[in-house]
Design an enzyme around this catalytic site. Structure first.
Site, mmCIF file in Angstrom:
data_model
loop_
_atom_site.group_PDB
_atom_site.id
_atom_site.type_symbol
_atom_site.label_atom_id
_atom_site.label_comp_id
_atom_site.label_asym_id
_atom_site.label_seq_id
_atom_site.Cartn_x
_atom_site.Cartn_y
_atom_site.Cartn_z
ATOM 1 C CG ASP A 145 -2.135 -1.110 1.137
ATOM 2 O OD1 ASP A 145 -2.106 -1.779 0.185
ATOM 3 O OD2 ASP A 145 -2.808 -1.134 2.125
ATOM 4 C CG ASP B 251 -13.241 -2.128 -0.838
ATOM 5 O OD1 ASP B 251 -12.892 -3.153 -0.888
ATOM 6 O OD2 ASP B 251 -12.947 -1.305 -1.336
#
Length: 241
Positions: free
Chosen positions: A8, A129
C-alpha cells in the site's frame, strides 16, 4: 488459491492503514521496489498494490512508485486506487499491470466497468469493500446503501475476472479474516472472490483454502507479513496444495 502480498502506497512509502484511516498509517519502508523484490524472493508470483492517495484523490498519486514496482517484480501485479476512467485503465495496462481493481467507479458507473471488462478480458477486478455489509467507496470514506451481494450480482455477466472483498472494519487490525462473510459472498455469486482485510496468520490462509471450492480465488495479506506474524513462503505452500 493465490496469496497476494500487499504493498500500500502513501506518499511514495510502503504503509498499512487501520480500517482504511489515512491518519492511522504505519510506515514499513520507503522503497516499494525493494519490498516487491523481497516478496518475489519469498516465492510470490502475484502482488497486490494500492495507491492509497489515489483512492482518495480519484486519480494516480503514486505513479512513480508503481512503475518502480513493475520493473522490480517479475510476476503479476494487481493494482487499485483511484482508477476511475478508461484513460487510467489503458495507461496502467500499457505499463505492464496484469489486473486493475475498480471500486468506487464500479458503484457509481457500472457501465464503465463492463466496458473495461470487455476491452480487457480477465483483467478487471471489482472491489467490494464493506462496512457492516454495505458497500464503502472513496477510499472507504463513504458508505452506500447497496449491499455487497447486490453489488456483486451486477457484474456476474460482465466478464470481470474476480471480486475483491474487504471487511473494512478488520483491515490492518490483525483481527483475523472475516471467513464467514467472504465465503457467503462467494456462494452468492458466480464470480471468484479474493479475500482481504484482517489476516493475522497462517490459520486464516488454511481456513480460506478449505473453502477454495466455494469460489475463493485468493487472499490479500499485508500487515501480518510486515509484522512477522505470517511467513509468505509458508502461506504460498498451503495455498498451492
Amino acid at each position: 488459491m493465490i496469496v497476494f502480498p500487499a504493498i500500500d502506497l502513501k506518499g511514495g512509502q510502503v504503509v498499512r492503514l487501520a480500517e482504511g484511516d489515512m491518519d492511522r498509517a504505519t510506515v514499513y519502508g520507503d522503497d516499494p521496489a525493494h519490498q516487491a523484490g523481497l516478496f518475489a524472493q519469498a516465492g510470490s508470483q502475484y502482488l497486490h498494490v494500492v495507491d492509497l492517495d489515489g483512492a482518495f484523490a480519484g486519480e494516480a498519486r503514486n505513479a512513480r512508485a508503481v512503475e518502480s514496482i513493475l520493473k522490480a517484480f517479475p510476476g503479476h501485479v494487481q493494482l487499485g486506487g483511484g482508477i476511475r476512467n478508461a484513460r487510467a485503465v489503458d495507461g496502467w495496462f500499457d505499463l505492464g499491470v496484469s489486473r486493475v481493481v475498480i471500486g468506487t467507479a464500479a458503484l457509481k458507473d457500472p457501465q464503465f466497468v463492463k466496458d473495461m471488462a470487455k476491452a480487457y478480458p480477465g483483467g478487471i477486478v471489482v472491489a467490494v469493500d464493506a462496512r457492516d455489509g454495505m458497500v464503502a467507496t472513496a477510499g472507504w470514506a463513504d458508505v452506500s446503501d447497496v449491499s455487497i451481494a447486490d453489488m456483486a450480482r451486477r457484474f456476474e455477466d460482465a466478464g470481470v475476472a474476480s471480486l475483491l472483498f474487504t471487511d473494512v472494519g478488520r483491515d490492518g487490525l490483525l483481527k483475523g479474516c472475516n471467513i464467514e462473510a467472504t465465503v457467503n459472498l462467494a456462494r452468492a455469486t458466480r464470480l471468484p472472490v479474493i479475500a482481504s482485510g484482517g489476516v493475522k496468520g497462517i490459520d486464516d490462509i488454511a481456513m480460506l483454502k478449505v473453502h477454495e471450492a466455494d469460489g475463493i480465488e485468493g487472499v490479500i495479506t499485508g500487515r501480518a507479513l510486515y509484522d512477522g506474524r505470517l511467513d509468505l513462503a509458508a502461506a504460498i505452500q498451503i495455498a498451492e496444495r
